[in-house]
Design an enzyme around this catalytic site. Structure first.
Site, PDB file in Angstrom:
ATOM      1  N   SER A 145       0.809  -1.222   0.000  1.00 22.46           N
ATOM      2  CA  SER A 145       0.000   0.000   0.000  1.00 22.46           C
ATOM      3  C   SER A 145       0.842   1.272   0.000  1.00 22.46           C
ATOM      4  O   SER A 145       0.385   2.313  -0.500  1.00 22.46           O
ATOM      5  CB  SER A 145      -0.949   0.001   1.197  1.00 22.46           C
ATOM      6  OG  SER A 145      -0.240  -0.199   2.403  1.00 22.46           O
ATOM      7  N   HIS A 197       1.933   4.830   4.779  1.00 21.22           N
ATOM      8  CA  HIS A 197       1.138   5.521   3.766  1.00 21.22           C
ATOM      9  C   HIS A 197       1.601   6.960   3.587  1.00 21.22           C
ATOM     10  O   HIS A 197       1.653   7.466   2.454  1.00 21.22           O
ATOM     11  CB  HIS A 197      -0.339   5.481   4.149  1.00 21.22           C
ATOM     12  CG  HIS A 197      -0.918   4.103   4.128  1.00 21.22           C
ATOM     13  ND1 HIS A 197      -2.177   3.805   4.626  1.00 21.22           N
ATOM     14  CD2 HIS A 197      -0.415   2.917   3.690  1.00 21.22           C
ATOM     15  CE1 HIS A 197      -2.418   2.522   4.484  1.00 21.22           C
ATOM     16  NE2 HIS A 197      -1.360   1.963   3.907  1.00 21.22           N
TER      17      HIS A 197
END
Length: 398
Positions: A145, A197
């Site tokens: 991610s 992230h």
């Protein structure tokens, strides 16, 4: 009497079509991540602490392999499915623009720089004199991610849209789209790596603003890799996309100027020397020489195909003006691009006035490295249509 029944394709057929429509590298990443998860599931391996990105282990034990193992392993089936379903559209679009081998380099670059940002933020948080956040040193990050957030930033920049829809619920400005996703995922999901992230977003913005251009090799380096004999099996596959992309009229904009520093020249020479050492296959010489400033050439993501008004002047006058400004011969491919732009403009419906590009749009073309005179001539030939103007400029530059 039986009614006509239109039968729909079964699930295996749909999956086959979906898989065959996926470019080479994207399908390889999906297959590798899926295979690793299935092997871990079959043998009962769940010691993700050994493969995740753990800042304390990277710093104290210098376990740099965690930078790459952390993006290939996933903690659950939902984690894997969610990341791979997000990778397919993002990776496919970027691979069609950059090419397969170039996208692989970009993924490695994004993963590495994201890990560096992660370490820097962790060290600042742990050793700052105001308040120490030691728990960041032992935070275990795993999954693809982080790279996906970098891809979201790059794809959003390439699309050129002003706003993006968040899950179809509401629209936000395009520059805030990655940050909105970061906040929503952090609020709606558990066990989410905020730093992973966040650093992916920072790495993506650093890429789009050209901060990594001095370590991005030119097209000759990637062409040298693709011409190597050991890669010939992959290059010959139908889904493989060459580093020049599929459409030579496209571009990947970055926010840099035409001026090249000495460090960039030195980096370019290093990549050229490295590519000259690699074994090559006999390939046809390429007539198009790409600018090393741009990470790739292909098609512009999300660029609308609009039609504008007719042009003033004929092809010969345009060719003469471009020759005067650029001092370079116009090749047949350049003339074809001019003819295509002229024909597209001539198909405009009567009564529709030509659009006038703003100063900001013209500055973007100048920031891409084009000469100001050529930009003005190309915009005049395209009658204000920036897409047609870029096609003419890119073809003439080749």
């Amino acid at each position: 009497m039986r009614s006509n029944i239109v039968s729909e394709a079964g699930l295996p057929t749909r999956f086959k079509q979906w898989w065959e429509g996926m470019p080479f590298l994207t399908s390889v990443v999906v297959a590798v991540c899926t295979a690793i998860y299935l092997v871990c599931l079959l043998i009962g391996y769940d010691s993700f602490l050994e493969v995740c990105f753990l800042p304390s282990a990277v710093i104290s034990k210098f376990q740099v392999y965690r930078v790459f193992t952390s993006i290939l392993f996933h903690g659950s089936i939902l984690h894997l499915v969610f990341n791979m379903m997000a990778l397919v559209p993002l990776g496919s679009e970027l691979e069609r623009v950059m090419g397969s081998i170039r996208l692989l380099y970009v993924i490695v670059l994004l993963a590495t720089t994201s890990a560096i940002f992660h370490l820097l933020i962790t060290l600042i948080a742990a050793f700052n004199p105001v308040y120490s956040y030691d728990h960041f040193m032992d935070e275990c990050a795993i999954g693809f991610s982080g790279v996906l957030f970098s891809m979201i930033v790059i794809e959003t920049s390439l699309s050129g849209v002003q706003s993006r829809s968040v899950f179809g619920l509401f629209n936000v400005p395009a520059k805030l789209y990655p940050w909105m996703l970061l906040v929503l995922f952090q609020l709606l999901m558990t066990n989410i790596s905020l730093l992973g992230h966040l650093c992916g977003i920072l790495s993506g913005f650093a890429y789009t603003y050209g901060l990594f251009n001095f370590i991005i090799p030119g097209s000759s380096f990637f062409s040298g890799i693709e011409s190597a004999s050991w890669l010939s099996t992959c290059v010959r596959r139908p889904k493989y996309i060459m580093c020049t992309g599929g459409d030579p009229s496209g571009y990947i904009p970055t926010y840099t100027t035409r001026n090249t520093t000495s460090s960039e020249s030195m980096a370019g020479n290093i990549w050229t020397n490295l590519s000259s050492w690699m074994p090559r296959r006999e390939v046809l010489p390429q007539s198009t020489e790409e600018n090393s400033r741009f990470p790739g050439r292909g098609r512009t993501l999300g660029a609308p195909q609009t039609e504008t008004g007719p042009t003033n002047g004929n092809d010969s006058s345009l060719q003469a003006r471009l020759l005067e400004s650029g001092n370079s011969p116009v090749h047949p491919s350049s003339q074809e691009a001019i003819d295509a732009g002229q024909q597209r403009n001539n198909r405009r419906q009567p009564g529709i006035e030509a659009t006038v590009p703003s100063d900001e749009e013209i500055q973007k073309l100048l920031a891409m490295g084009f000469d100001k005179t050529q930009v003005e001539v190309a915009i005049a030939a395209a009658d204000g249509d920036l897409n047609v103007a870029v096609e003419i400029l890119m073809t003439l530059q080749g």
